[in-house]
Design a protein around this motif. Sequence first.
Motif, short mmCIF file in Angstrom:
data_model
loop_
_atom_site.label_atom_id
_atom_site.label_comp_id
_atom_site.label_asym_id
_atom_site.label_seq_id
_atom_site.Cartn_x
_atom_site.Cartn_y
_atom_site.Cartn_z
N GLN A 24 -22.33 54.64 14.56
CA GLN A 24 -21.90 55.73 15.37
C GLN A 24 -20.47 55.88 14.97
OE1 GLN A 24 -23.39 52.72 16.47
NE2 GLN A 24 -24.64 53.55 17.98
N GLY A 81 -22.52 49.57 15.89
CA GLY A 81 -21.36 50.27 16.10
C GLY A 81 -20.77 50.94 14.85
N GLY A 106 -19.06 53.60 19.19
CA GLY A 106 -19.02 52.48 17.95
C GLY A 106 -18.22 51.14 18.61
N SER A 153 -25.70 50.90 11.56
CA SER A 153 -25.72 50.42 12.94
C SER A 153 -26.47 49.12 13.13
CB SER A 153 -25.91 51.57 13.99
OG SER A 153 -25.26 51.34 15.15
#
Length: 76
Positions: free
Chosen positions: A19, A16, A28, A11
């Motif tokens: 996630q 994102g 995300g 990330s």
Amino acid sequence: MANKYLAAILSFFIPGLGQVYARNIKKGIIYFLVAFVSLAIIGNFFVDSILNSFYYIIDILISIYAAYDAYLIAKD
């Protein structure tokens, strides 16, 4: 079970992605869109402006927060 360190690293480089790796796809997508929109607005429209230098600061802050959030979401 997602590795929290790998989620944070993913990330940080692509906001994102950590996630999504931790199976929180909605969050995300939101982080990715925020990073992409900030790149599009500040990076393209304010090329010769002082705001262009702020893009790098904003990008780093988004990446750090996304990595921290991915670390918290992932369960080791």
